[in-house]
Design an enzyme around this catalytic site. Sequence first.
Site, PDB file in Angstrom:
ATOM      1  N   CYS A  79     102.050  -6.925  77.327  1.00  0.00           N
ATOM      2  CA  CYS A  79     102.044  -5.827  78.284  1.00  0.00           C
ATOM      3  C   CYS A  79     100.839  -5.829  79.202  1.00  0.00           C
ATOM      4  O   CYS A  79     100.692  -4.933  80.034  1.00  0.00           O
ATOM      5  CB  CYS A  79     102.147  -4.512  77.540  1.00  0.00           C
ATOM      6  SG  CYS A  79     103.647  -4.484  76.549  1.00  0.00           S
TER       7      CYS A  79
ATOM      8  N   HIS B 132      96.534   2.804  80.321  1.00  0.00           N
ATOM      9  CA  HIS B 132      97.624   2.128  79.604  1.00  0.00           C
ATOM     10  C   HIS B 132      98.463   3.186  78.894  1.00  0.00           C
ATOM     11  O   HIS B 132      99.682   3.170  78.990  1.00  0.00           O
ATOM     12  CB  HIS B 132      97.036   1.125  78.615  1.00  0.00           C
ATOM     13  CG  HIS B 132      98.051   0.261  77.947  1.00  0.00           C
ATOM     14  ND1 HIS B 132      98.942  -0.525  78.646  1.00  0.00           N
ATOM     15  CD2 HIS B 132      98.314   0.045  76.626  1.00  0.00           C
ATOM     16  CE1 HIS B 132      99.707  -1.187  77.797  1.00  0.00           C
ATOM     17  NE2 HIS B 132      99.358  -0.853  76.568  1.00  0.00           N
TER      18      HIS B 132
ATOM     19  N   GLU C 255      91.726   3.826  73.778  1.00  0.00           N
ATOM     20  CA  GLU C 255      91.483   3.603  75.198  1.00  0.00           C
ATOM     21  C   GLU C 255      90.507   4.637  75.761  1.00  0.00           C
ATOM     22  O   GLU C 255      89.586   4.291  76.515  1.00  0.00           O
ATOM     23  CB  GLU C 255      92.798   3.657  75.976  1.00  0.00           C
ATOM     24  CG  GLU C 255      92.642   3.393  77.466  1.00  0.00           C
ATOM     25  CD  GLU C 255      93.957   3.372  78.228  1.00  0.00           C
ATOM     26  OE1 GLU C 255      93.950   2.953  79.398  1.00  0.00           O
ATOM     27  OE2 GLU C 255      94.991   3.780  77.647  1.00  0.00           O
TER      28      GLU C 255
ATOM     29  N   LYS D 214     103.404   6.122  82.215  1.00  0.00           N
ATOM     30  CA  LYS D 214     104.440   5.880  81.194  1.00  0.00           C
ATOM     31  C   LYS D 214     105.040   7.174  80.658  1.00  0.00           C
ATOM     32  O   LYS D 214     106.102   7.145  80.029  1.00  0.00           O
ATOM     33  CB  LYS D 214     103.859   5.051  80.048  1.00  0.00           C
ATOM     34  CG  LYS D 214     103.449   3.643  80.452  1.00  0.00           C
ATOM     35  CD  LYS D 214     102.861   2.879  79.270  1.00  0.00           C
ATOM     36  CE  LYS D 214     102.399   1.491  79.662  1.00  0.00           C
ATOM     37  NZ  LYS D 214     101.168   1.507  80.483  1.00  0.00           N
TER      38      LYS D 214
ATOM     39  N   HIS E  35     107.470   2.600  78.883  1.00  0.00           N
ATOM     40  CA  HIS E  35     106.597   1.426  78.869  1.00  0.00           C
ATOM     41  C   HIS E  35     107.377   0.206  79.355  1.00  0.00           C
ATOM     42  O   HIS E  35     108.244  -0.301  78.649  1.00  0.00           O
ATOM     43  CB  HIS E  35     106.070   1.199  77.454  1.00  0.00           C
ATOM     44  CG  HIS E  35     104.946   0.227  77.378  1.00  0.00           C
ATOM     45  ND1 HIS E  35     104.601  -0.608  78.417  1.00  0.00           N
ATOM     46  CD2 HIS E  35     104.068  -0.045  76.380  1.00  0.00           C
ATOM     47  CE1 HIS E  35     103.575  -1.356  78.062  1.00  0.00           C
ATOM     48  NE2 HIS E  35     103.234  -1.028  76.817  1.00  0.00           N
TER      49      HIS E  35
ATOM     50  N   PHE F  23      99.826  -6.896  72.934  1.00  0.00           N
ATOM     51  CA  PHE F  23      99.781  -7.482  71.596  1.00  0.00           C
ATOM     52  C   PHE F  23      99.064  -8.829  71.663  1.00  0.00           C
ATOM     53  O   PHE F  23      99.236  -9.587  72.614  1.00  0.00           O
ATOM     54  CB  PHE F  23     101.194  -7.713  71.079  1.00  0.00           C
ATOM     55  CG  PHE F  23     101.820  -6.505  70.403  1.00  0.00           C
ATOM     56  CD1 PHE F  23     101.185  -5.281  70.349  1.00  0.00           C
ATOM     57  CD2 PHE F  23     103.078  -6.623  69.826  1.00  0.00           C
ATOM     58  CE1 PHE F  23     101.775  -4.191  69.725  1.00  0.00           C
ATOM     59  CE2 PHE F  23     103.684  -5.544  69.190  1.00  0.00           C
ATOM     60  CZ  PHE F  23     103.034  -4.329  69.137  1.00  0.00           C
TER      61      PHE F  23
END
Length: 493
Positions: A244, A384, A395, A415, A420, A479
């Site tokens: 992502c 994010h 974050e 989002k 997402h 990831f």
Amino acid sequence: MASIATTCSSGLTLRRKELTNNGGSMLQFNGLRAMEANQVVAPSGFNPSWSGSTSGSKSRVIKAMAAPTVSAPKRETDPKKRVVITGMGLVSCFGNDVNTFYDKLLEGQSGITLIDRFDASTFSVRFAGQIRDFSSVGYIDGKSDRRLDDCWRYCLVAGKKALEDASLSQDVLETMDRTKIGVLVGSGMGGLTAFSTGVEALIQKGYKKITPFFIPYSITNMGSALLAIDTGLMGPNYSISTACATANYCFFQAANHIRRGDADIMVAGGTEAAVNATGVGGFIACRALSQRNDEPHRASRPWDQDRDGFVIGEGSGVLIMESLEHATKRGAKIIAEYLGGGITCDAHHMTDPRKDGLGVSTCITKCLEDSGISPEEVNYVNCHATSTLAGDLAEVNAIKKVFKDTSEIKMNGTKSMIGHGLGAAGGLEAIACIKAITTGWLHPTINQDNLEPAVDIDTVPNVKKQHEVNVAISNSFGFGGHNSVVAFAPFKP
């Protein structure tokens, strides 16, 4: 092959249990688990046999130092190396028009709905940021359109709309040196429907029934390739797949190609189409998704204490990045300026963020250094913010490490409305950043009903706010510990 195991860094905490099943071992996960604001607990030795991990049973202690802050930052002044944005294109759950997309965001409208693309009635998660009524008319010929995976259909439409927005029609492109125009559109998952269909044909009917398009439409580089084939762009062309964080990595590298003189123009961004049985089922298996089936529009709620996972989305977001010198010579409309970016790796765990937040805070610092700006110049962060228990707080903690005074900073979570978009997320959010710059309005973070006490930065809760953006940064993490941050600002000659 398509990187079907590559996904977004949502701050999952996985607990390993050995179970015997047919003589082998399986893994069960406890899913998303709440953590203290300043403590993200990493599991010891998440090392299943299928992961290919070489780490031992004990997590390694990695010593790292944050990059020093530049004492007297200076922005780039060379017009050959200044990178400006001259076009934007997208495909989203709010349609294919950039202005409509941002208007919906400003309204605080949710694009999350029940899935009807496949029968999800037996799935524990039955909603997504699904794209509906998508049309490629005028951008993809009918025969190709029927064959293509949605991932590449979205890429082609978003890319060509961005070129149109930059006044780079096919007629104009044919008069230019197309060896100096490149394409760098990445994907985290690739052609997941094409891959799934091919595997299904193999298992049910045998290898002779696999379509010859199985491999070409599955691999992650095909978006950039097909866009170049259709437009004749012969400059740097490849894809990046960092889950992502993909789109931001593409922006960062595209700008570097321009600064090095490899290209005058780069078509860059991300694309994804994982709202299918394989994609949704895979994330359910990770226990990464919200299960708020009764209220899909309220499911994505970054920083809210009642969040329970992210909502899967899809789409494509593409920017036309161009050297200031080239844009000026051709009289291009300049929308905003790309200042710089940063990329780092947590070097910690497949899915969990570092508990000290060093990977993300260092990434932000590197972005500021590359941009030639000081922390005090930043007053907007597009986060994010996936709506996961651990990731959202990690974050925020990293942001606080870099920006000692956050009183003038506003941050929001795109989002919360579109879900997402995985590899496309950074592309769509970059467009949201740039529209915030050009309109002077920040879209809200919706579903802010019960904010986490540790979040003391203005999240633009539920209602849009007027805000003159000085410098905006956009965060994307993936990831594998992939971190990426890019910075945009109003263009000033």
